[in-house]
Motif scaffolding. Structure first.
Motif, mmCIF file in Angstrom:
data_model
loop_
_atom_site.group_PDB
_atom_site.id
_atom_site.type_symbol
_atom_site.label_atom_id
_atom_site.label_comp_id
_atom_site.label_asym_id
_atom_site.label_seq_id
_atom_site.Cartn_x
_atom_site.Cartn_y
_atom_site.Cartn_z
ATOM 1 N N ALA A 39 0.810 -1.215 0.000
ATOM 2 C CA ALA A 39 0.000 0.000 0.000
ATOM 3 C C ALA A 39 0.840 1.260 0.000
ATOM 4 C CB ALA A 39 -0.942 0.001 1.192
ATOM 5 N N VAL A 40 1.984 1.241 0.705
ATOM 6 C CA VAL A 40 2.740 2.478 0.858
ATOM 7 C C VAL A 40 4.224 2.172 1.012
ATOM 8 C CG1 VAL A 40 2.343 2.491 3.359
ATOM 9 C CG2 VAL A 40 2.931 4.615 2.201
ATOM 10 N N ALA A 41 5.047 3.000 0.387
ATOM 11 C CA ALA A 41 6.488 2.968 0.607
ATOM 12 C C ALA A 41 6.871 4.222 1.379
ATOM 13 C CB ALA A 41 7.244 2.924 -0.722
ATOM 14 N N VAL A 42 7.822 4.057 2.269
ATOM 15 C CA VAL A 42 8.378 5.195 3.006
ATOM 16 C C VAL A 42 9.835 5.300 2.600
ATOM 17 C CG1 VAL A 42 8.897 6.179 5.247
ATOM 18 C CG2 VAL A 42 6.796 4.839 4.941
ATOM 19 N N VAL A 43 10.229 6.451 2.081
ATOM 20 C CA VAL A 43 11.602 6.658 1.633
ATOM 21 C C VAL A 43 12.304 7.549 2.648
ATOM 22 C CG1 VAL A 43 13.093 7.509 -0.203
ATOM 23 C CG2 VAL A 43 10.924 6.381 -0.770
ATOM 24 N N GLY A 44 13.348 6.989 3.266
ATOM 25 C CA GLY A 44 14.093 7.709 4.296
ATOM 26 C C GLY A 44 13.856 7.097 5.663
ATOM 27 N N ALA A 45 14.933 6.684 6.326
ATOM 28 C CA ALA A 45 14.811 6.009 7.622
ATOM 29 C C ALA A 45 15.397 6.839 8.746
ATOM 30 C CB ALA A 45 15.468 4.629 7.574
ATOM 31 N N GLY A 46 15.160 8.147 8.705
ATOM 32 C CA GLY A 46 15.402 8.988 9.867
ATOM 33 C C GLY A 46 14.207 8.881 10.803
ATOM 34 N N PRO A 47 14.124 9.728 11.810
ATOM 35 C CA PRO A 47 13.004 9.628 12.755
ATOM 36 C C PRO A 47 11.643 9.816 12.099
ATOM 37 C CG PRO A 47 14.273 11.644 13.124
ATOM 38 C CD PRO A 47 15.067 10.798 12.186
ATOM 39 N N VAL A 48 11.573 10.664 11.069
ATOM 40 C CA VAL A 48 10.292 10.895 10.394
ATOM 41 C C VAL A 48 9.881 9.668 9.590
ATOM 42 C CG1 VAL A 48 9.078 12.342 8.719
ATOM 43 C CG2 VAL A 48 10.645 13.384 10.354
ATOM 44 N N GLY A 49 10.804 9.129 8.799
ATOM 45 C CA GLY A 49 10.475 7.958 8.002
ATOM 46 C C GLY A 49 10.154 6.742 8.854
ATOM 47 N N LEU A 50 10.917 6.522 9.909
ATOM 48 C CA LEU A 50 10.660 5.390 10.792
ATOM 49 C C LEU A 50 9.285 5.520 11.453
ATOM 50 C CD1 LEU A 50 14.212 5.239 12.370
ATOM 51 C CD2 LEU A 50 13.183 3.398 11.014
ATOM 52 N N THR A 51 8.933 6.738 11.854
ATOM 53 C CA THR A 51 7.612 6.959 12.442
ATOM 54 C C THR A 51 6.517 6.725 11.409
ATOM 55 O OG1 THR A 51 8.514 8.577 13.999
ATOM 56 C CG2 THR A 51 6.137 8.623 13.627
ATOM 57 N N ALA A 52 6.738 7.184 10.176
ATOM 58 C CA ALA A 52 5.741 6.975 9.126
ATOM 59 C C ALA A 52 5.517 5.486 8.877
ATOM 60 C CB ALA A 52 6.178 7.671 7.840
ATOM 61 N N ALA A 53 6.604 4.716 8.885
ATOM 62 C CA ALA A 53 6.469 3.273 8.681
ATOM 63 C C ALA A 53 5.685 2.636 9.828
ATOM 64 C CB ALA A 53 7.851 2.638 8.555
ATOM 65 N N LEU A 54 5.993 3.034 11.076
ATOM 66 C CA LEU A 54 5.250 2.507 12.221
ATOM 67 C C LEU A 54 3.776 2.900 12.140
ATOM 68 C CD1 LEU A 54 7.490 3.052 15.390
ATOM 69 C CD2 LEU A 54 6.599 0.871 14.535
ATOM 70 N N ALA A 55 3.512 4.151 11.763
ATOM 71 C CA ALA A 55 2.126 4.618 11.680
ATOM 72 C C ALA A 55 1.374 3.863 10.588
ATOM 73 C CB ALA A 55 2.105 6.116 11.404
ATOM 74 N N ALA A 56 2.013 3.654 9.450
ATOM 75 C CA ALA A 56 1.362 2.912 8.364
ATOM 76 C C ALA A 56 1.068 1.477 8.797
ATOM 77 C CB ALA A 56 2.249 2.936 7.124
ATOM 78 N N HIS A 57 2.029 0.856 9.470
ATOM 79 C CA HIS A 57 1.827 -0.519 9.948
ATOM 80 C C HIS A 57 0.672 -0.588 10.944
ATOM 81 C CE1 HIS A 57 2.567 -3.898 12.740
ATOM 82 N NE2 HIS A 57 2.895 -4.542 11.637
ATOM 83 N N SER A 58 0.580 0.406 11.837
ATOM 84 C CA SER A 58 -0.483 0.404 12.837
ATOM 85 C C SER A 58 -1.859 0.504 12.193
ATOM 86 C CB SER A 58 -0.281 1.556 13.826
ATOM 87 O OG SER A 58 -0.594 2.809 13.230
ATOM 88 N N LEU A 59 -1.901 1.018 10.964
ATOM 89 C CA LEU A 59 -3.168 1.164 10.238
ATOM 90 C C LEU A 59 -3.403 0.033 9.245
ATOM 91 C CD1 LEU A 59 -2.908 4.998 9.596
ATOM 92 C CD2 LEU A 59 -4.471 3.867 11.185
ATOM 93 N N GLY A 60 -2.544 -0.978 9.256
ATOM 94 C CA GLY A 60 -2.712 -2.128 8.380
ATOM 95 C C GLY A 60 -2.319 -1.893 6.941
ATOM 96 N N LEU A 61 -1.371 -0.976 6.696
ATOM 97 C CA LEU A 61 -1.020 -0.610 5.323
ATOM 98 C C LEU A 61 0.166 -1.384 4.750
ATOM 99 C CD1 LEU A 61 -1.476 3.269 5.460
ATOM 100 C CD2 LEU A 61 -2.983 1.572 4.435
ATOM 101 N N ASP A 62 0.802 -2.267 5.489
ATOM 102 C CA ASP A 62 1.907 -3.087 4.994
ATOM 103 C C ASP A 62 2.982 -2.240 4.309
ATOM 104 O OD1 ASP A 62 3.435 -5.299 4.374
ATOM 105 O OD2 ASP A 62 2.365 -5.688 2.487
ATOM 106 N N PRO A 63 3.674 -1.389 5.059
ATOM 107 C CA PRO A 63 4.669 -0.502 4.438
ATOM 108 C C PRO A 63 5.970 -1.213 4.114
ATOM 109 C CG PRO A 63 4.690 -0.224 6.804
ATOM 110 C CD PRO A 63 3.574 -1.192 6.510
ATOM 111 N N VAL A 64 6.712 -0.620 3.176
ATOM 112 C CA VAL A 64 8.100 -0.997 2.942
ATOM 113 C C VAL A 64 8.939 0.260 3.159
ATOM 114 C CG1 VAL A 64 7.887 -0.615 0.436
ATOM 115 C CG2 VAL A 64 9.781 -1.996 1.338
ATOM 116 N N LEU A 65 10.005 0.120 3.923
ATOM 117 C CA LEU A 65 10.866 1.248 4.283
ATOM 118 C C LEU A 65 12.142 1.170 3.452
ATOM 119 C CD1 LEU A 65 11.458 3.611 6.304
ATOM 120 C CD2 LEU A 65 12.442 1.882 7.825
#
Length: 380
Positions: free
Chosen positions: A3-29
């Motif tokens: 559903a979603v890719a997150v580009v960048g694994a700083g604090p913002v990207g890591l948080t976005a990946a966690l938030a997407a996962h919490s919503l069932g979006l199956d992210p790739v970081l």
């Protein structure tokens, strides 16, 4: 299709990946740097309470982990030319309003939370090509891997490649005045931890100086004067640091940097197809004063994941840009106060410093103004 890719694994990207996962979006970081890459310096050291609340909702227990690794200072003090004009302390029994620790530690805890959640991540493979269409986004990496997703959260920093490929401009201003940051190693007892702001510090040529304690040391932020060379001031730090931090014998510098006040915004926070959402420094550049950068970026990250889940990307772009505009205005007010370029401003500050012993409101104003007006945190 993820559903979603997150580009960048700083604090913002890591948080976005966690938030997407919490919503069932199956992210790739996706992160350009290897996972073992070392990031120097303490960087963003101040984690607001609203940010801690965000993190705990995404990964229960993460707030406590961050707080356990951080330091809370409960006294703030302001001096004018070496004379105290304001002090305020908060009781130890009060709720934790924030915590102060190196950004690298926050990132490490976020990575562990992402791993524990089973979030897929790819490290050391930069995204080189982005194709956004009305139906989704195709990302191609340097190694030739392709990721086809519905949306992308671009959290790839100030030099965002995704922002550039989407044709989105970064607009705004950069101050001509330089600021110097020096990190000094120190073990600080919580009851000795104070945030101290000096107007016209006599130990460093009358420059303004901000001292902020964090777990593992002191952040020393010095405002250069017109004509100063920030790099030279850093080189001279061993001479002036003992006068600025007399409580630290033989101060050992662990990191230093020279920066300018950035007040820059992306012209829009999504691409034309509403498939790429900019977050954090990919969307806005803000100065360290006021601790707005990482904290507002983490709010971006949470809001971006929710917008993807709810199909409200246009609303995300509108509301997060409005929040960034408010932060830019606040940063501008802080810089205007710090520079005090107009005679009337200098007279007002001097008058407040003179009146502060008898009129506490004047001291409170001197204490608060260097950081700009407070902005109410928004919950998502």
């Amino acid at each position: 299709m993820s559903a979603v890719a997150v580009v960048g694994a700083g604090p913002v990207g890591l948080t976005a990946a966690l938030a997407a996962h919490s919503l069932g979006l199956d992210p790739v970081l996706l992160e350009a740097q290897p996972r073992t890459a070392v990031r120097p310096g303490s960087r963003a050291i101040f984690v607001h309470r609203a940010t801690l609340d965000h993190l705990d909702r995404l990964s229960p227990g993460l707030r406590d982990s961050v707080c356990a690794r951080g330091l809370v200072w409960r006294t703030k003090r302001t001096l004018w030319a070496g004379r105290q004009v304001h002090v305020r302390s908060y009781p130890a029994s009060a709720a934790v309003p924030f915590t102060s620790l190196p950004q690298t530690v926050v990132e490490d805890l976020l990575r562990r939370a992402c791993d524990a959640a089973g979030i897929r991540s790819v490290w050391g493979d930069p995204v080189r090509d982005v194709r956004s269409t009305p139906d989704g986004v195709a990302l191609r990496t340097e190694r030739g891997a392709t990721h086809e997703v519905g949306h992308v959260v671009a959290a790839d920093g100030a030099r965002s490649g995704l922002r550039a490929q989407a044709g989105i401009a970064l607009e705004g201003t950069t101050s001509t005045t330089e600021f110097v940051v020096v990190d000094v190693a120190a073990d600080i007892r919580p009851d000795h931890a104070e945030r101290v702001f000096h107007y016209r510090h006599p130990g460093v040529g009358g420059r303004n100086v901000l001292l902020v304690p964090f777990r593992g040391g002191w952040r020393v932020d010095v405002q250069c004067r017109p004509g100063d060379d920030g790099g030279r001031l850093v080189a001279q730090a061993p001479q002036w640091l003992p006068r600025v931090l007399p409580q630290v014998p033989g101060p050992r510098i662990t990191w230093s940097s020279v920066y300018r006040f950035q007040q820059r915004l992306a012209s829009r926070f999504t691409d034309g197809h509403r498939r790429i959402l900019l977050a954090g420094e990919a969307a806005h550049l803000l100065p360290p004063f006021g601790a707005r950068g990482m904290n507002s970026g983490i709010s971006d990250a949470v809001a971006a994941a929710r917008a993807v889940r709810a199909g409200s990307v246009e609303r995300y772009a509108r509301e997060r840009r409005a929040a960034a505009e408010a932060n830019v205005r606040a940063a501008g007010a802080a810089l205007d106060h710090l520079l005090a370029a107009r005679p009337g401003q200098r007279c007002l500050q001097w008058a407040a410093a003179t009146a502060a012993p008898l009129w506490p409101r004047a001291g409170h104003w001197l204490d608060a103004a260097p950081y700009g007006p407070r902005i109410r945190a928004v919950s998502y």
